[in-house]
Enzyme design. Structure first.
Site, PDB file in Angstrom:
ATOM      1  CG  ASP A 142      42.309  32.932  36.760  1.00 37.84           C
ATOM      2  OD1 ASP A 142      43.321  33.343  37.340  1.00 37.84           O
ATOM      3  OD2 ASP A 142      41.149  33.265  37.073  1.00 37.84           O
ATOM      4  CD  GLU A 179      45.165  32.158  43.791  1.00 32.94           C
ATOM      5  OE1 GLU A 179      43.934  32.193  43.931  1.00 32.94           O
ATOM      6  OE2 GLU A 179      45.830  33.161  43.477  1.00 32.94           O
ATOM      7  CG  ASN A 204      45.955  36.086  41.010  1.00 31.09           C
ATOM      8  OD1 ASN A 204      46.089  36.955  40.160  1.00 31.09           O
ATOM      9  ND2 ASN A 204      45.045  35.138  40.914  1.00 31.09           N
ATOM     10  CG  ASN A 263      35.343  32.888  15.540  1.00 29.56           C
ATOM     11  OD1 ASN A 263      34.724  32.601  16.550  1.00 29.56           O
ATOM     12  ND2 ASN A 263      36.325  33.765  15.513  1.00 29.56           N
TER      13      ASN A 263
END
Length: 496
Positions: free
Chosen positions: A33, A222, A287, A387
């Protein structure tokens, strides 16, 4: 085994992202995503932290998505070498938003608030609402500014939204911001679910104004996306998978479709689809989730596919982020069909080895995983925003950096901040491949009880112009069975 301990850390082989391909972006962990934020000519990708799930016998199982409460962050200036910034603890008792149980499908934005940079991370608490975190930098530290969900069932205009999730955010040229979200298909309405929404964000970026407006996206499922190109607003989304009759002007199942408008809240005109389902390109579906963003003079699409999952031969459901080009028709502004592949996009610029490079910056890798340092484990970094992530290498594993520019004069020395966790070893620096031209070797003693960080150094010969650089960990010659293991925090070269 967790997301920072992928099987290739044991197998010591290249998997998923194979040279010279740019996709998937990283192969030492999953990330789904994707959402992009460009800041100071660097793109930050925020991704759902897919985690391997196991049964009682430690056999990987299909992803249930129910335990995901963190967001993974990676960034790059060149789109080939990616720095892993680790995970944002979003939901749950240890997260910034303790009221939330999950964190899916993030979106990010940057604003100047009272003259100071502020960054905002919007996330879905499963499908029940949307939360927001804020931070002074793109990588944190993150906090919950409102202590509750930003969008809930009580928000005006969302009463009929099946899934309150998958946010996207647009900060327009006038600094007015908009939030896009929603999804799902009410029973009997696959053609026009009317579950996509847009609403104004407040000037503080952590409140909403007015009522959410319907985006009439055909076959909506979505994954809201939003971007602005040449004064046209593009709303992009994933179509649903319902097996019903569709005319030629409707999006096929599981594809990225888009609508356009001259205003961020509509009205919207449906234009078609731009990216087929991942199964069309990679032989494994699922998806379809994306984000479109500009970097330099080019536009890109970040999307996920189960390519690493497939290469590992494990059950489905674990996604990895990819990049490909986005192009527009000059006269109409329509988006051209996007071709997804393993090759990916071209590297934008060479990597500069003469500034401090994070040890978790990776082009390609074999047998490498990353892990977060505890605060008392970190060395003093010369970077203003160190980091907290390091790479962990075992005997036979390697990190490759693409197109490292040593300049015409070349490099004279190499220095790395590292810590030994195993037997004596050698960190070899090679050009072109893991067994290419040897330009230097850092000798690493066996781990001691003190577990102190060391500054490993070596003189460099034969490094000039542009090459792929390989950092290869091997057992010491006089200790062939020493089983070395190191943590690599950062490294740099000195000019000749």
């Amino acid at each position: 085994m967790n997301n920072e301990m992928m099987p290739q850390a044991i197998e010591q082989r290249e998997i998923g992202k194979l040279r010279p391909n740019a996709n998937p972006l990283v192969a030492h962990k999953f990330g789904a995503d994707p959402y992009a934020l460009v800041y100071n000519n660097r793109v930050y990708l925020y991704m759902t932290s897919d985690k391997l799930e196991y049964d009682a016998d430690e056999i990987p199982q299909k992803n249930s998505y129910q335990s995901i409460n963190k967001i993974t962050v990676i960034s790059s200036e060149d789109l080939m070498n990616w720095t892993d910034h680790g995970e944002i603890k979003v939901a749950g008792p240890e997260g910034a938003a303790t009221w939330a149980s999950q964190s899916w499908a993030p979106a990010a934005a940057h604003r100047l608030i009272n003259g100071q940079d502020r960054f905002y991370l919007y996330f879905a608490n499963n499908a029940s609402g949307i939360g927001v975190l804020s931070a002074p930098t793109p990588i944190g530290p993150w906090s919950d500014p409102i202590g509750k969900a930003l969008v809930t069932r009580a928000t005006p205009g969302v009463e009929d939204v099946t899934w309150l999730f998958d946010p996207a955010v647009l900060v327009d040229d006038d600094n007015q911001a908009y939030l896009y979200f929603g999804g799902g298909v009410p029973e009997g309405k696959p053609q026009r679910p009317d579950t996509a929404r847009v609403m104004r964000l407040g000037a503080d970026m952590v409140s909403v104004e007015g009522s959410a407006q319907v985006i009439p996206a055909p076959f909506m499922f979505e994954n809201s996306g939003i971007h602005k190109h040449q004064n046209i607003y593009y709303y992009t989304y994933c179509s649903n998978f319902f097996q019903v009759e569709r005319d030629e002007d409707s999006p096929p199942p599981g594809e990225i479709a888009y609508m356009t408008s001259t205003h961020p809240m509509g009205p919207w005109t449906y234009q078609g689809t731009i990216l087929k389902n991942p199964g069309h390109f990679f032989g494994i579906g699922g998806n379809n989730h994306h984000a479109i963003f500009p970097l330099g003079a080019q536009w890109y699409i970040a999307y996920h596919a189960q390519t690493l999952c497939q290469a590992m031969d494990i059950p489905e459901g674990y996604r990895s982020t990819h990049l490909n080009l986005v192009e527009y028709e000059e006269t109409s502004g329509r988006i051209k069909a996007i071709h997804a592949d393993y090759a990916g996009v071209e590297q934008l610029k060479s990597l500069d080895p003469f500034h401090i490079v994070s040890g978790s910056t990776i082009g390609w890798s074999a047998g490498v995983n990353t892990r977060e340092l505890q605060q008392n484990d970190q060395t003093q970094s010369r970077e203003p925003e160190p980091n907290p992530l390091v790479s962990q290498l075992h005997a036979g594993s390697w990190i490759a950096l693409s197109r490292v520019d040593f300049g015409k004069q070349g490099a004279a020395a190499f220095t790395a901040s590292l810590r030994s966790l195993g037997g004596a070893g050698i960190l070899e620096l090679r050009l072109g491949s893991e067994d290419g031209n040897l330009i230097g070797s850092v000798h690493i003693p066996a781990a001691e009880d003190s577990q102190e960080w060391m500054e490993g150094t070596t003189s460099i010969t034969g490094a000039a112009c542009v090459h792929d650089l390989y950092l290869v960990l091997k057992s010491a010659e006089n200790h062939p069975n020493s089983n070395p293991c190191i943590l690599l925090q950062q490294w740099t070269f000195e000019k000749a």
